[in-house]
Design a protein around this motif. Structure first.
Motif, PDB file in Angstrom:
ATOM      1  N   PRO A 140     -12.629   5.096   2.220  1.00 29.52           N
ATOM      2  CA  PRO A 140     -12.949   6.031   1.135  1.00 29.52           C
ATOM      3  C   PRO A 140     -12.245   5.647  -0.177  1.00 29.52           C
ATOM      4  O   PRO A 140     -11.300   4.848  -0.171  1.00 29.52           O
ATOM      5  CB  PRO A 140     -12.418   7.372   1.646  1.00 29.52           C
ATOM      6  N   VAL A 141     -12.722   6.235  -1.257  1.00 31.78           N
ATOM      7  CA  VAL A 141     -12.125   5.961  -2.579  1.00 31.78           C
ATOM      8  C   VAL A 141     -10.652   6.362  -2.573  1.00 31.78           C
ATOM      9  O   VAL A 141     -10.294   7.448  -2.132  1.00 31.78           O
ATOM     10  CB  VAL A 141     -12.870   6.761  -3.677  1.00 31.78           C
ATOM     11  N   GLN A 142      -9.790   5.464  -3.048  1.00 29.04           N
ATOM     12  CA  GLN A 142      -8.369   5.767  -3.110  1.00 29.04           C
ATOM     13  C   GLN A 142      -8.014   6.362  -4.470  1.00 29.04           C
ATOM     14  O   GLN A 142      -8.582   5.959  -5.489  1.00 29.04           O
ATOM     15  CB  GLN A 142      -7.544   4.501  -2.887  1.00 29.04           C
ATOM     16  N   THR A 143      -7.078   7.301  -4.453  1.00 26.89           N
ATOM     17  CA  THR A 143      -6.655   7.949  -5.684  1.00 26.89           C
ATOM     18  C   THR A 143      -5.246   7.475  -6.039  1.00 26.89           C
ATOM     19  O   THR A 143      -4.304   7.701  -5.293  1.00 26.89           O
ATOM     20  CB  THR A 143      -6.659   9.478  -5.518  1.00 26.89           C
ATOM     21  N   VAL A 144      -5.135   6.789  -7.156  1.00 29.20           N
ATOM     22  CA  VAL A 144      -3.843   6.276  -7.605  1.00 29.20           C
ATOM     23  C   VAL A 144      -3.216   7.349  -8.491  1.00 29.20           C
ATOM     24  O   VAL A 144      -3.746   7.665  -9.554  1.00 29.20           O
ATOM     25  CB  VAL A 144      -4.025   4.972  -8.402  1.00 29.20           C
ATOM     26  N   LEU A 145      -2.107   7.912  -8.021  1.00 27.58           N
ATOM     27  CA  LEU A 145      -1.456   8.994  -8.770  1.00 27.58           C
ATOM     28  C   LEU A 145      -0.249   8.415  -9.502  1.00 27.58           C
ATOM     29  O   LEU A 145       0.629   7.811  -8.886  1.00 27.58           O
ATOM     30  CB  LEU A 145      -1.018  10.092  -7.789  1.00 27.58           C
ATOM     31  N   VAL A 146      -0.209   8.597 -10.820  1.00 32.96           N
ATOM     32  CA  VAL A 146       0.891   7.982 -11.565  1.00 32.96           C
ATOM     33  C   VAL A 146       1.442   8.919 -12.640  1.00 32.96           C
ATOM     34  O   VAL A 146       0.697   9.527 -13.409  1.00 32.96           O
ATOM     35  CB  VAL A 146       0.463   6.600 -12.140  1.00 32.96           C
ATOM     36  N   ALA A 147       2.767   9.079 -12.600  1.00 34.26           N
ATOM     37  CA  ALA A 147       3.464   9.820 -13.653  1.00 34.26           C
ATOM     38  C   ALA A 147       3.930   8.801 -14.679  1.00 34.26           C
ATOM     39  O   ALA A 147       4.384   7.725 -14.313  1.00 34.26           O
ATOM     40  CB  ALA A 147       4.671  10.553 -13.073  1.00 34.26           C
ATOM     41  N   ARG A 187       0.813  -1.213   0.000  1.00 31.35           N
ATOM     42  CA  ARG A 187       0.000   0.000   0.000  1.00 31.35           C
ATOM     43  C   ARG A 187       0.843   1.257   0.000  1.00 31.35           C
ATOM     44  O   ARG A 187       0.416   2.296  -0.502  1.00 31.35           O
ATOM     45  CB  ARG A 187      -0.958  -0.005   1.196  1.00 31.35           C
ATOM     46  N   ALA A 188       2.036   1.177   0.575  1.00 35.14           N
ATOM     47  CA  ALA A 188       2.861   2.383   0.699  1.00 35.14           C
ATOM     48  C   ALA A 188       3.559   2.737  -0.617  1.00 35.14           C
ATOM     49  O   ALA A 188       3.799   3.903  -0.893  1.00 35.14           O
ATOM     50  CB  ALA A 188       3.892   2.198   1.800  1.00 35.14           C
ATOM     51  N   GLY A 189       3.905   1.756  -1.429  1.00 38.11           N
ATOM     52  CA  GLY A 189       4.714   2.052  -2.622  1.00 38.11           C
ATOM     53  C   GLY A 189       6.170   2.249  -2.212  1.00 38.11           C
ATOM     54  O   GLY A 189       6.960   1.321  -2.206  1.00 38.11           O
ATOM     55  N   LEU A 190       6.496   3.486  -1.837  1.00 42.72           N
ATOM     56  CA  LEU A 190       7.854   3.810  -1.387  1.00 42.72           C
ATOM     57  C   LEU A 190       7.926   3.677   0.138  1.00 42.72           C
ATOM     58  O   LEU A 190       6.970   4.004   0.828  1.00 42.72           O
ATOM     59  CB  LEU A 190       8.143   5.258  -1.788  1.00 42.72           C
ATOM     60  N   ALA A 191       9.075   3.226   0.676  1.00 37.93           N
ATOM     61  CA  ALA A 191       9.227   3.129   2.136  1.00 37.93           C
ATOM     62  C   ALA A 191       9.323   4.540   2.735  1.00 37.93           C
ATOM     63  O   ALA A 191       9.700   5.483   2.045  1.00 37.93           O
ATOM     64  CB  ALA A 191      10.481   2.322   2.461  1.00 37.93           C
ATOM     65  N   PRO A 192       9.001   4.687   4.038  1.00 41.06           N
ATOM     66  CA  PRO A 192       8.998   6.017   4.661  1.00 41.06           C
ATOM     67  C   PRO A 192      10.368   6.712   4.612  1.00 41.06           C
ATOM     68  O   PRO A 192      10.426   7.939   4.660  1.00 41.06           O
ATOM     69  CB  PRO A 192       8.602   5.734   6.120  1.00 41.06           C
ATOM     70  N   LEU A 223       2.901  12.931  -3.349  1.00 42.59           N
ATOM     71  CA  LEU A 223       2.833  11.688  -2.573  1.00 42.59           C
ATOM     72  C   LEU A 223       3.660  11.779  -1.291  1.00 42.59           C
ATOM     73  O   LEU A 223       3.464  11.001  -0.363  1.00 42.59           O
ATOM     74  CB  LEU A 223       3.313  10.508  -3.429  1.00 42.59           C
ATOM     75  N   ASN A 224       4.623  12.707  -1.245  1.00 44.33           N
ATOM     76  CA  ASN A 224       5.450  12.867  -0.047  1.00 44.33           C
ATOM     77  C   ASN A 224       4.848  13.843   0.954  1.00 44.33           C
ATOM     78  O   ASN A 224       5.458  14.129   1.980  1.00 44.33           O
ATOM     79  CB  ASN A 224       6.860  13.345  -0.420  1.00 44.33           C
ATOM     80  N   ALA A 277       1.438   3.887  -8.007  1.00 39.17           N
ATOM     81  CA  ALA A 277       1.485   2.607  -8.727  1.00 39.17           C
ATOM     82  C   ALA A 277       2.676   2.635  -9.667  1.00 39.17           C
ATOM     83  O   ALA A 277       2.657   2.037 -10.712  1.00 39.17           O
ATOM     84  CB  ALA A 277       0.196   2.409  -9.509  1.00 39.17           C
ATOM     85  N   ASN A 278       3.714   3.365  -9.265  1.00 36.14           N
ATOM     86  CA  ASN A 278       4.837   3.493 -10.198  1.00 36.14           C
ATOM     87  C   ASN A 278       5.708   2.248 -10.186  1.00 36.14           C
ATOM     88  O   ASN A 278       5.458   1.302  -9.445  1.00 36.14           O
ATOM     89  CB  ASN A 278       5.627   4.780  -9.957  1.00 36.14           C
ATOM     90  N   SER A 279       6.732   2.262 -11.020  1.00 39.32           N
ATOM     91  CA  SER A 279       7.433   1.013 -11.319  1.00 39.32           C
ATOM     92  C   SER A 279       8.247   0.505 -10.139  1.00 39.32           C
ATOM     93  O   SER A 279       8.726  -0.620 -10.173  1.00 39.32           O
ATOM     94  CB  SER A 279       8.325   1.207 -12.533  1.00 39.32           C
ATOM     95  N   ILE A 280       8.409   1.313  -9.083  1.00 41.54           N
ATOM     96  CA  ILE A 280       9.192   0.801  -7.957  1.00 41.54           C
ATOM     97  C   ILE A 280       8.298   0.091  -6.928  1.00 41.54           C
ATOM     98  O   ILE A 280       8.795  -0.431  -5.942  1.00 41.54           O
ATOM     99  CB  ILE A 280      10.057   1.896  -7.294  1.00 41.54           C
ATOM    100  N   SER A 281       6.992   0.059  -7.180  1.00 41.25           N
ATOM    101  CA  SER A 281       6.109  -0.632  -6.246  1.00 41.25           C
ATOM    102  C   SER A 281       6.410  -2.132  -6.224  1.00 41.25           C
ATOM    103  O   SER A 281       6.537  -2.773  -7.260  1.00 41.25           O
ATOM    104  CB  SER A 281       4.656  -0.394  -6.662  1.00 41.25           C
ATOM    105  N   LEU A 282       6.488  -2.653  -5.009  1.00 41.98           N
ATOM    106  CA  LEU A 282       6.743  -4.090  -4.837  1.00 41.98           C
ATOM    107  C   LEU A 282       5.677  -4.935  -5.539  1.00 41.98           C
ATOM    108  O   LEU A 282       5.951  -6.015  -6.056  1.00 41.98           O
ATOM    109  CB  LEU A 282       6.735  -4.389  -3.335  1.00 41.98           C
ATOM    110  N   GLY A 283       4.458  -4.405  -5.568  1.00 44.81           N
ATOM    111  CA  GLY A 283       3.343  -5.117  -6.200  1.00 44.81           C
ATOM    112  C   GLY A 283       3.467  -5.194  -7.705  1.00 44.81           C
ATOM    113  O   GLY A 283       2.708  -5.898  -8.372  1.00 44.81           O
ATOM    114  N   ARG A 284       4.428  -4.473  -8.260  1.00 49.27           N
ATOM    115  CA  ARG A 284       4.688  -4.634  -9.689  1.00 49.27           C
ATOM    116  C   ARG A 284       5.903  -5.522  -9.916  1.00 49.27           C
ATOM    117  O   ARG A 284       5.976  -6.238 -10.908  1.00 49.27           O
ATOM    118  CB  ARG A 284       4.861  -3.264 -10.360  1.00 49.27           C
TER     119      ARG A 284
END
Ligand SMILES: *Cc1c(COP(=O)(O)O)cnc(C)c1O
Length: 443
Positions: free
Chosen positions: A130-137, A24-29, A202-203, A216-223
């Protein structure tokens, strides 16, 4: 099974976290990338009875989900996300094959991972959230794959930022063709501006809370994780059907930009799959070939080439690769990197049509060219190359070279028949915030 912990490659020395948090985090803190703290090891017997990609994926990914709520839905998630056509075609000369990763909804390999990530995030949603907003460049393919993966998925909306005039016309059309819960912005700037804008937003914890932002960028573990599955499936299939030695395995050639796809191949090999040497095929952006030649890593700005999805000068997954090889010499790890110039890409695309009556995309051409070099150097080992996109996504490159326009596959043709719509956006955080406010309140 003991649960795997997920740690950050960053400087924070953070305690391991669980899979759901990492996904869910994408990038670590601490700004680092999440990596599993151990890699499970599987034998070929572990895959007995696994024939389809979803079956192999389920077996491969199960240890990563141990102890997570996703453990119970993994089967269904693999079936839902990864059941896409995946032909392996035969190339000349003998013992050469192509893994066609471009038969998903947006005709590039990123569909597999984007769909898996979307499925994970949907399964991790709690009732009433609530609805989540996936922000992607995006520089082109990522945005479309993410949009297609979340298109009309309840509980999510997608905000895409792409650089105006820097993506191919087909990509631009595709990015704006979804509508519904997908909002597309044409940013007056380059890809770096888009990425900075997304990162900045996102920060900012207040914005993340207010708009329920996720990335949902390419560094996400889920990708990263699901991308291992197609290399596992293909290497097992080739070994079984082509009588390859499973100890030597098949060599892979992977068109490489941010190193996400190739890193997945490396991890599949480390987990015990029958994969031999791995060749990273880059375009004229030579950061990785230079590193393997000199041992010095020198990130630099990306340079425009014919294979634009790989115009990366500082591959975002390099830190992960380095982390996995922290105790070993990366330059002595069965990894190679070769740079292919635009001239060679063009020659390869022409030659492939003349000799094999087949049109390939410029990224796939980089890999084919590396194969050609290996064969000319007398390397007779079995090779599998990853074909990362359908050539119809890059007609502006392919058509002038061939005088012929590649036919889009049916799913892409369907998207291209839809109307397309994108709003312009200035590359400023305030402009994006205003847009987010409007989109998120208009429900
Ligand atoms: C994204 C992309 C690549 C590069 O993949 P990485 O995981 O960033 O190395 C190669 N080819 C195509 C068509 C792409 O869209």
């Amino acid at each position: 099974m003991t649960p795997i912990g997920y740690i950050s490659t960053g400087p924070g020395n953070l305690a391991p976290t669980d899979l759901a948090t990492a996904l869910r985090a994408g990038l670590a803190p601490d700004g680092g990338l999440y990596v599993p703290d151990t890699l499970p090891h599987l034998t070929l017997d572990d895959f007995s009875g696994c024939h389809t990609l979803p079956q192999v994926a389920e077996r491969l990914l199960r240890p990563f989900c141990a102890g997570s709520v996703l453990e119970h839905s993994l089967d269904a998630m693999c079936d839902e996300a990864l059941d896409l056509p995946l032909p392996i075609s035969t190339l000349d000369p003998a013992q050469s094959w192509m893994l066609e990763l471009f038969h998903g909804p947006t005709a590039a390999f990123k569909d597999f991972a984007a769909r898996f990530l979307a499925t994970c995030l949907e399964h991790l949603r709690q009732a009433g959230e609530p609805v989540q907003t996936v922000l992607v460049a995006t520089s082109g393919d990522t945005g479309a794959a993410v949009a297609a993966a979340f298109d009309q998925r309840p509980g999510f909306r997608v905000v895409i930022l792409y650089p105006e005039g820097r993506v191919s016309p087909v990509q631009a059309h595709q990015l704006g063709a979804f509508g519904n819960n997908v909002h597309t912005f044409r940013v007056n700037g380059d890809f770096d501006d888009c990425q900075k804008l997304a990162k900045h937003t996102l920060n900012d914890p207040a914005l993340v809370r207010e708009y329920h932002l996720t990335s949902a960028n390419s560094i996400s573990l889920g990708r990263l994780l699901p991308q291992m599955a197609y290399y596992a499936w293909a290497s097992l299939k080739l070994c079984a059907e082509q009588d390859l030695s499973s100890s030597a395995g098949v060599q892979l050639i992977v068109p490489t930009g941010n190193l996400g796809n190739a890193l997945a191949a490396v991890l599949a090999r480390e987990m015990g799959l029958p994969i031999g040497d791995i060749f990273l095929a880059t375009n004229a952006n030579r950061t990785l070939p230079d590193f393997f030649a000199s041992g010095n890593y020198q990130g630099r700005p990306g340079m425009a080439t014919l294979a634009n999805a790989m115009d990366v000068g500082d591959p975002s997954n390099f830190d992960r690769l380095r982390w996995f090889y922290r105790d070993r010499d990366l330059r002595n790890a069965g990894l190679h990197a070769d740079s292919i110039s635009d001239d060679r890409i063009g020659q390869c695309i022409r030659r492939t049509l003349e000799q094999h009556d087949r049109i390939v995309c410029p990224h796939t051409a980089c890999a084919l060219e590396v194969l050609e070099q290996r064969r000319q150097a007398g390397d007779r080992r079995p090779f599998l190359i990853a074909a990362t996109a359908h050539p119809a996504k890059f007609t502006e490159v392919v058509e002038p070279l061939l005088g012929r326009r590649p036919e889009p596959p049916p799913t892409l043709a369907e998207l291209l028949r839809r109307p397309t719509r994108a709003e312009t956006l200035q590359p400023e955080p305030a402009a994006l915030q205003k847009a987010l406010k409007r989109i998120c309140q208009a429900v």
